[in-house]
Write a protein that holds these residues in place. Structure first.
Motif, PDB file in Angstrom:
ATOM      1  N   THR A  65      -0.164 -65.169 -14.469  1.00 40.32           N
ATOM      2  CA  THR A  65       0.002 -65.081 -13.377  1.00 40.32           C
ATOM      3  C   THR A  65       1.090 -65.403 -11.962  1.00 40.32           C
ATOM      4  OG1 THR A  65      -2.652 -66.321 -13.826  1.00 40.32           O
ATOM      5  CG2 THR A  65      -1.607 -66.049 -11.486  1.00 40.32           C
ATOM      6  N   ALA A  66       1.384 -65.098 -10.746  1.00 38.86           N
ATOM      7  CA  ALA A  66       2.570 -64.953 -10.336  1.00 38.86           C
ATOM      8  C   ALA A  66       2.511 -65.688  -9.901  1.00 38.86           C
ATOM      9  CB  ALA A  66       2.902 -63.999  -9.884  1.00 38.86           C
ATOM     10  N   SER A  67       3.911 -66.810  -9.960  1.00 38.37           N
ATOM     11  CA  SER A  67       3.971 -67.994  -9.240  1.00 38.37           C
ATOM     12  C   SER A  67       4.031 -67.486  -7.615  1.00 38.37           C
ATOM     13  CB  SER A  67       5.442 -68.469  -9.814  1.00 38.37           C
ATOM     14  OG  SER A  67       6.146 -67.445  -9.433  1.00 38.37           O
ATOM     15  N   SER A  68       4.057 -68.606  -6.602  1.00 37.64           N
ATOM     16  CA  SER A  68       4.052 -67.951  -4.697  1.00 37.64           C
ATOM     17  C   SER A  68       5.698 -67.463  -4.521  1.00 37.64           C
ATOM     18  CB  SER A  68       4.235 -69.659  -4.842  1.00 37.64           C
ATOM     19  OG  SER A  68       4.635 -70.243  -4.895  1.00 37.64           O
ATOM     20  N   THR A  69       6.664 -68.089  -5.965  1.00 36.43           N
ATOM     21  CA  THR A  69       7.964 -67.299  -6.022  1.00 36.43           C
ATOM     22  C   THR A  69       7.919 -65.946  -5.748  1.00 36.43           C
ATOM     23  OG1 THR A  69       8.964 -69.465  -6.513  1.00 36.43           O
ATOM     24  CG2 THR A  69       9.793 -67.307  -6.581  1.00 36.43           C
ATOM     25  N   ILE A  70       7.512 -65.583  -7.303  1.00 32.58           N
ATOM     26  CA  ILE A  70       7.171 -64.250  -7.641  1.00 32.58           C
ATOM     27  C   ILE A  70       6.607 -63.365  -6.923  1.00 32.58           C
ATOM     28  CG2 ILE A  70       6.713 -62.824  -8.913  1.00 32.58           C
ATOM     29  CD1 ILE A  70       9.320 -63.704  -9.793  1.00 32.58           C
ATOM     30  N   GLN A  71       5.629 -63.829  -6.246  1.00 30.96           N
ATOM     31  CA  GLN A  71       4.258 -63.367  -5.586  1.00 30.96           C
ATOM     32  C   GLN A  71       5.216 -62.892  -3.714  1.00 30.96           C
ATOM     33  OE1 GLN A  71       0.807 -65.272  -4.287  1.00 30.96           O
ATOM     34  NE2 GLN A  71       0.228 -64.366  -2.838  1.00 30.96           N
TER      35      GLN A  71
END
Length: 271
Positions: A65-71
């Motif tokens: 799952t993508a982190s908030s950073t990658i999101q």
């Protein structure tokens, strides 16, 4: 006679200049040149974040799952979240200040505090037009820039193809709603997908989504007429070392000394 004297010391001058310009550069500063290799009417990408680290910093995990950073990176195209998350892990920089369109480029300097420690390069950038496509390396040790002693291993060239582009899995792929780099779309609109990070050309079929991008108008005044394919070259990163100003001064002083000595030697021979 004067022409003969000049010929006597000209080879020495040439040798000194060759030495000055061929001496190896120090590797405490890197110059990173980014080029968008897409044809006219092709895809663009956001300013590119680069980080040098010890090999333990993983920007994202394929299948996770993508982190908030990658999101934030993949949906909004801003490197701000990555810059904040990476602080304290190594040295970082950003190439570009606006989307880098087809045929365009950007250059950035990356200062390296400890090349023997911060040896590995990671990068990330949103690929547009899209809802949440991005490019980056999941393997933190994929690109070794310095060896264990801190010696520069370049120049290096990194190429990113369509088959290397990721779907963050955070936003439903709908080019008419929430996509970036499309005239009339609001990038802040969001329909959560709840998926995982997967290669665009390695997961669910994206053909219909990609075809829906054709003909869309971009803020740069052109319509999308070329969509990425697996073997389509998207971006090239060229990494070179930059000499320290102090090193250039010392090198120039040494070259000057050799030049003076060579001229004096030629003069004694004429005498």
């Amino acid at each position: 006679m004067r022409l003969h004297n000049q010929r006597a010391w000209f080879p020495a001058v040439a040798a000194v200049l060759a030495l000055a310009f061929s001496a190896p550069a120090t590797a405490d500063t890197l110059q990173i040149t980014v080029t968008n290799n897409q044809p006219a009417g092709g895809f663009a990408f956001a300013p590119v974040w680069f980080g040098l680290h010890d090999g333990s910093y993983q920007t994202f995990t394929a299948g996770g799952t993508a982190s908030s950073t990658i999101q934030t990176t993949a949906e909004l195209g801003t490197p701000s979240a990555l810059l904040a998350a990476f602080a304290g892990h190594g040295d970082q920089t950003v190439a570009g200040s606006a989307p880098i369109g087809p045929g365009s480029g950007a250059t950035a300097l990356l200062s390296v505090a400890d090349p023997s420690m911060n040896r590995y390069l990671s990068f990330a950038s949103m690929v547009v037009p899209s809802n949440d496509f991005f490019m980056g390396n999941a393997d933190p040790k994929a690109f070794e820039i310095f060896d264990a002693s801190g010696a520069f291993l370049g120049p290096k060239t990194i190429q990113v193809y369509g088959k290397n582009v990721w779907d963050a899995g955070t936003e439903v792929n709908n080019i008419a709603f929430g996509a970036a780099f499309i005239v009339g779309d609001n990038i802040n609109d969001h329909v959560a997908q709840g998926g995982v990070i997967a290669l665009v050309f390695g997961g669910p079929d994206q053909t219909d989504y990609l075809n829906s991008i054709l003909g869309k108008a971009t803020p740069y005044g052109y319509d999308i007429s070329h969509i990425i394919s697996p073997d389509d070259l998207l971006a090239t990163f060229q990494i070179q070392s930059v000499p320290e100003p102090s090193s250039l001064v010392l090198l120039g002083a040494g070259a000057g000394g050799l030049l003076i000595a060579s001229v004096r030697k030629a003069s004694r021979r004429r005498a």
